[in-house]
Design an enzyme around this catalytic site. Sequence first.
Site, PDB file in Angstrom:
ATOM      1  N   LEU A 100       0.861  -1.188   0.000  1.00  0.00           N
ATOM      2  CA  LEU A 100       0.000   0.000   0.000  1.00  0.00           C
ATOM      3  C   LEU A 100       0.892   1.230   0.000  1.00  0.00           C
ATOM      4  O   LEU A 100       2.006   1.196   0.542  1.00  0.00           O
ATOM      5  CB  LEU A 100      -0.882   0.038   1.256  1.00  0.00           C
ATOM      6  CG  LEU A 100      -1.996  -1.008   1.370  1.00  0.00           C
ATOM      7  CD1 LEU A 100      -2.725  -0.846   2.701  1.00  0.00           C
ATOM      8  CD2 LEU A 100      -2.985  -0.894   0.211  1.00  0.00           C
ATOM      9  N   ASP A 101       0.393   2.340  -0.536  1.00  0.00           N
ATOM     10  CA  ASP A 101       1.124   3.603  -0.456  1.00  0.00           C
ATOM     11  C   ASP A 101       1.241   4.025   1.014  1.00  0.00           C
ATOM     12  O   ASP A 101       0.416   3.633   1.850  1.00  0.00           O
ATOM     13  CB  ASP A 101       0.383   4.712  -1.213  1.00  0.00           C
ATOM     14  CG  ASP A 101       0.264   4.402  -2.693  1.00  0.00           C
ATOM     15  OD1 ASP A 101       1.093   3.630  -3.201  1.00  0.00           O
ATOM     16  OD2 ASP A 101      -0.661   4.959  -3.321  1.00  0.00           O
ATOM     17  N   ALA A 102       2.212   4.885   1.299  1.00  0.00           N
ATOM     18  CA  ALA A 102       2.415   5.328   2.688  1.00  0.00           C
ATOM     19  C   ALA A 102       1.170   6.018   3.245  1.00  0.00           C
ATOM     20  O   ALA A 102       0.862   5.897   4.437  1.00  0.00           O
ATOM     21  CB  ALA A 102       3.619   6.256   2.763  1.00  0.00           C
ATOM     22  N   LYS A 186      -5.558   5.660  -7.242  1.00  0.00           N
ATOM     23  CA  LYS A 186      -5.392   7.118  -7.390  1.00  0.00           C
ATOM     24  C   LYS A 186      -5.349   7.495  -8.873  1.00  0.00           C
ATOM     25  O   LYS A 186      -5.945   8.495  -9.283  1.00  0.00           O
ATOM     26  CB  LYS A 186      -4.109   7.581  -6.688  1.00  0.00           C
ATOM     27  CG  LYS A 186      -4.197   7.456  -5.170  1.00  0.00           C
ATOM     28  CD  LYS A 186      -2.860   7.736  -4.532  1.00  0.00           C
ATOM     29  CE  LYS A 186      -2.913   7.471  -3.037  1.00  0.00           C
ATOM     30  NZ  LYS A 186      -1.601   7.352  -2.447  1.00  0.00           N
TER      31      LYS A 186
END
Length: 230
Positions: A100-102, A186
């Site tokens: 997952l992205d930060a 996104k």
Amino acid sequence: MRLDQFIATTSPLSRKEAKRAIAGGRVGVDGQPCRHAATHIDDSARVTLDGGVLTLAGERYLMLNKPVGVVSATTDSDHPTVLDLLPGDIGRGLHIAGRLDADTTGLVLLTTDGQWSHRVTSPRVRCPKTYRVTLSEPLSDGALHALEAGVTLRHEPRPTKPAEIRRLADREIELTIVEGRYHQVKRMLAAVGNHVDALHRQSIGPITLDPGLATGEFRELTRSEIDSVA
Ligand code: URA
């Protein structure tokens, strides 16, 4: 590893009994009966005996509720990693099955089992991932239908695979995708002129984030959760 050896290692059967079980059609590899003891079992194979999935002994499987600001990596010189959330040596040997992205929160799966994580992340398997997405703008009907059909992401020739969408609130949707491209959610929302304000992963295939896990907490997967990954 050969199939008969894999079965003798992962089940109570001896090598001789494993050979007999294979010849008797009790063993499946990737959903098909397999009667050849010498079949090579690679990292992605799913082996069953009498319908039950076999995994190498001592493998470990965890789910974690990732907070914002923690990176999905095993080491990072600047930021805390998901492994830093695991006390003692619990994290030893674990890798992440789907990053997952930060700034994304929610379900992260960690395991020592490379075959299992391959089934979670391999593009060929098309394991569905469900996200709760908070948007900067309400999603128009046109954008919703475009996302459902598949959209073209910047710098990529192939459109995304069809997504499933459920409206939750004015600026909130539940989005299910079967791929795992870089920053996919996104970029999909950007492709339809919207913007993701917050992103939370709720489930990966049949495994749903335990509502009892507070942000930053983890637990072992149950046997049925482990076996549910086809
Ligand atoms: N899609 C994204 O854009 N970010 C994530 O962290 C996961 C999916």
